[in-house]
Design an enzyme around this catalytic site. Structure first.
Site, PDB file in Angstrom:
ATOM      1  NE  ARG A  97      -3.736  -2.480   0.394  1.00 23.36           N
ATOM      2  CZ  ARG A  97      -4.294  -3.191  -0.571  1.00 23.36           C
ATOM      3  NH1 ARG A  97      -3.922  -3.053  -1.841  1.00 23.36           N
ATOM      4  NH2 ARG A  97      -5.237  -4.070  -0.275  1.00 23.36           N
ATOM      5  CG  ASN A 127      -2.772  -3.158  -6.333  1.00 19.96           C
ATOM      6  OD1 ASN A 127      -1.788  -3.402  -5.641  1.00 19.96           O
ATOM      7  ND2 ASN A 127      -3.958  -3.658  -6.058  1.00 19.96           N
ATOM      8  CG  ASP A 340      -3.802 -11.448  -3.221  1.00 15.16           C
ATOM      9  OD1 ASP A 340      -3.250 -10.332  -3.282  1.00 15.16           O
ATOM     10  OD2 ASP A 340      -4.884 -11.690  -3.775  1.00 15.16           O
ATOM     11  CG  HIS A 344      -8.816  -3.726   2.028  1.00 15.24           C
ATOM     12  ND1 HIS A 344      -8.635  -2.745   1.083  1.00 15.24           N
ATOM     13  CD2 HIS A 344      -8.802  -4.906   1.358  1.00 15.24           C
ATOM     14  CE1 HIS A 344      -8.529  -3.310  -0.114  1.00 15.24           C
ATOM     15  NE2 HIS A 344      -8.605  -4.626   0.027  1.00 15.24           N
ATOM     16  CG  PHE A 358     -12.734  -7.776  -4.240  1.00 14.09           C
ATOM     17  CD1 PHE A 358     -13.411  -8.991  -4.252  1.00 14.09           C
ATOM     18  CD2 PHE A 358     -13.212  -6.737  -5.033  1.00 14.09           C
ATOM     19  CE1 PHE A 358     -14.539  -9.174  -5.057  1.00 14.09           C
ATOM     20  CE2 PHE A 358     -14.338  -6.913  -5.832  1.00 14.09           C
ATOM     21  CZ  PHE A 358     -15.007  -8.121  -5.842  1.00 14.09           C
TER      22      PHE A 358
HETATM   23  O1  DOR Z   1      -8.576  -9.528  -3.080  1.00 14.17           O
HETATM   24  C1  DOR Z   1      -7.797  -8.845  -3.708  1.00 14.17           C
HETATM   25  N1  DOR Z   1      -7.240  -7.743  -3.173  1.00 14.17           N
HETATM   26  N2  DOR Z   1      -7.488  -9.211  -4.950  1.00 14.17           N
HETATM   27  C2  DOR Z   1      -6.753  -8.442  -5.744  1.00 14.17           C
HETATM   28  O2  DOR Z   1      -6.529  -8.829  -6.851  1.00 14.17           O
HETATM   29  C3  DOR Z   1      -6.264  -7.123  -5.283  1.00 14.17           C
HETATM   30  C4  DOR Z   1      -6.171  -7.072  -3.830  1.00 14.17           C
HETATM   31  C5  DOR Z   1      -5.990  -5.695  -3.272  1.00 14.17           C
HETATM   32  O3  DOR Z   1      -5.157  -4.941  -3.756  1.00 14.17           O
HETATM   33  O4  DOR Z   1      -6.686  -5.353  -2.296  1.00 14.17           O
HETATM   34 ZN    ZN Z   2      -2.851  -9.319  -5.244  1.00  4.81          ZN
END
Ligand code: DOR
Ligand code: ZN
Length: 485
Positions: A97, A127, A340, A344, A358
């Site tokens: 992040r 991202n 992964d 959040h 997500f």
């Molecule tokens: O669950 C997910 N979170 N899948 C993704 O592809 C991106 C990721 C995120 O950046 O929060």
């Molecule tokens: Zn990811």
């Protein structure tokens, strides 16, 4: 400084090691990994099998390193009895992040979470805000991470400018800035023509392409797996075919472009079948799976009352899909486990399931979850280490994943018996979004070393002590035991 890690179970599939053994570290590198050493490691270094610690640039080893010198200058001993000593775990897929969303995670908190989970290196996704799509940003992040994170942080750069899926990013410059791979993770590259240019460009620069396989028209609006559970609950679904058609497309395009393809977070049975097909055909493809897709399915989402902590992309799929992932992990189809790790903020999850963000965190639970639920069956300890260390290193071309002499001294010490409860409020990560809160696990990292330096030690975990002191302690211990007997 030299460190002698003594008496543990050495598990390093890269060298076929699994048994009692010792590890010696000097100058930040491994100098010995093998059967238990009878005397002090300095003495063993006099033998022909071991390099001279001084030759490895260990200034502090002056006076030791070449001769029999049990209590040589700077020699520390770590008692690893009862522990597994394995190559530092590598997570090839995390979201730190930074820049732009440091209220969700920072390099320091993400790095601390990695170290606490037994990871010595992570690869972070682009991202961010702004995305990591130019060389300056990649270089800036790598430098900042080296200063702020406890573990090694490798940067995955964007595959397309702005992660927009239209224009390939400047791969040669990104590689020169330190990027180890390219990806638009979090978003698919919808246009096949763009994907061809991405694969050709990345191949020319010598970078693997990591794909978030999702056909956006098929997945549009989906909050969970499109199956019986979603249908019964009236939840909008995203089908397994949204993943599979893109994996099929990308395998064919990678073959055409001569590119290295890595499939991120495979979630569906049919995806693994396609990867098997691609591998059999000789396409250079690798695939990772996450602990949550291995341990949970869409029925668990319903059982949890559609709590947003069970929401991620790709979604938890059917029980049959989950079983197929387990088979693929056991039969060697799967190359790596990746968390992964997607932290959040509470406010992004404090809403009804369809609207929630997500993603789930994973750095601090991955090892314990797999040890508890998948080892020794269907995974041997060596296979687990392969999936969490050597595999990720191979996919991304990283120096770690092995305890071979000369390799960086990135080491994870695991107590396979340690029981603990997942308590998100105690995470080092700023993210609390895990479906595993309250789970009781067996097995945990108790010490994490990066470049020979201990960056994490669990309360009550092993403490390196100067060699002279262990000798004295052992002598005292022997006397005590003699007294009792
Ligand atoms: O669950 C997910 N979170 N899948 C993704 O592809 C991106 C990721 C995120 O950046 O929060
Ligand atoms: Zn990811």
């Amino acid at each position: 400084m030299r460190l002698w890690i003594r008496g543990g179970r050495l598990i390093d599939p890269s060298q076929g090691l699994d048994g009692p053994g010792d590890l010696v570290i000097a100058g930040g590198r491994i100098v010995y990994a093998g059967p238990p050493l009878p005397g002090a490691p300095a003495a063993a270094q006099a033998g022909s099998r071991l390099p001279d610690a001084g030759a490895l640039g260990d200034g502090a080893a002056a006076g030791g390193g070449t001769g029999p010198n049990p209590a040589g200058a700077g020699l520390q001993v770590l008692d690893a009895r009862g522990l597994w000593v394995v190559p530092g775990l590598i997570d090839p897929h995390v979201h730190l992040r930074t820049p732009g969303e440091t209220h969700k995670e920072t390099l320091a908190t993400g790095g601390a979470a990695a170290a606490a989970g037994g990871f010595t290196a992570v690869a972070c996704m682009p991202n961010t805000r702004p995305p990591l799509d130019d060389a300056i940003r990649v270089e800036w992040l790598a430098m900042k991470a080296a200063a702020e994170a406890a573990v090694r942080v490798y940067v995955v750069a964007a595959a397309t400018r702005g992660l927009a899926g239209d224009e390939p990013a400047p791969y040669a410059a990104l590689k020169a800035a330190g990027a180890v791979a390219v990806s638009d993770d979090g978003r698919p590259i919808a246009r096949a023509g763009v994907m061809v240019r991405v694969l050709e460009g990345a191949a020319a620069a010598g970078l693997p392409v990591l794909v978030h396989a999702e056909e956006p028209e098929l997945s549009a609006g989906g909050a969970m797996h499109a199956g019986a559970v979603a249908a019964a609950a009236g939840m909008p679904g995203s089908p397994a075919t949204a993943e599979a058609v893109m994996v099929a497309r990308d395998l064919l395009l990678a073959e055409q472009a001569g590119a290295r393809l890595h499939v991120l977070h495979a979630s569906a049975a049919v995806t693994l079948d396609l990867v098997r097909w691609g591998k059999a055909r000789g396409i250079p493809v690798t695939v990772e799976v996450t602990p949550h897709h291995l341990l949970l399915c869409d029925e668990d989402v319903a059982a949890a009352g559609f709590h947003p902590h069970w929401k991620m992309n790709p979604p938890l799929r059917s029980r049959r899909d989950r079983e197929a992932l387990l088979e693929a992990v056991a039969d060697g189809t799967v190359d790596a486990v990746a968390t992964d790790h997607a932290p959040h903020h509470g406010m992004d999850k404090d809403c009804p399931f369809p609207e929630a963000a997500f993603g789930v965190v994973g750095l601090e639970t991955a090892l314990g979850l797999l040890l508890t639920h998948l080892v020794p069956r269907p995974l041997s300890p060596a296979r687990l280490v392969e999936l969490m260390a050597a595999g990720p290193a191979r996919i991304l071309g990283l120096p770690g994943g092995t305890l071979r002499p000369g390799a960086p001294a990135d080491v994870t010490l695991i107590d396979p018996q340690r029981r603990w409860v997942v308590e998100p409020e105690r995470f080092a990560s700023l993210g609390r979004n895990t479906p595993f809160a309250g789970w009781t696990l067996r097995g945990r990292a108790v010490g994490t070393l990066v470049g020979g330096r201990m960056v994490f030690r669990l309360d009550g975990g092993p403490v390196p002590v100067p060699a002279g002191e262990t000798a004295a302690q052992e002598a005292a211990g022997t006397q005590e035991t003699a007294g009792i007997v």
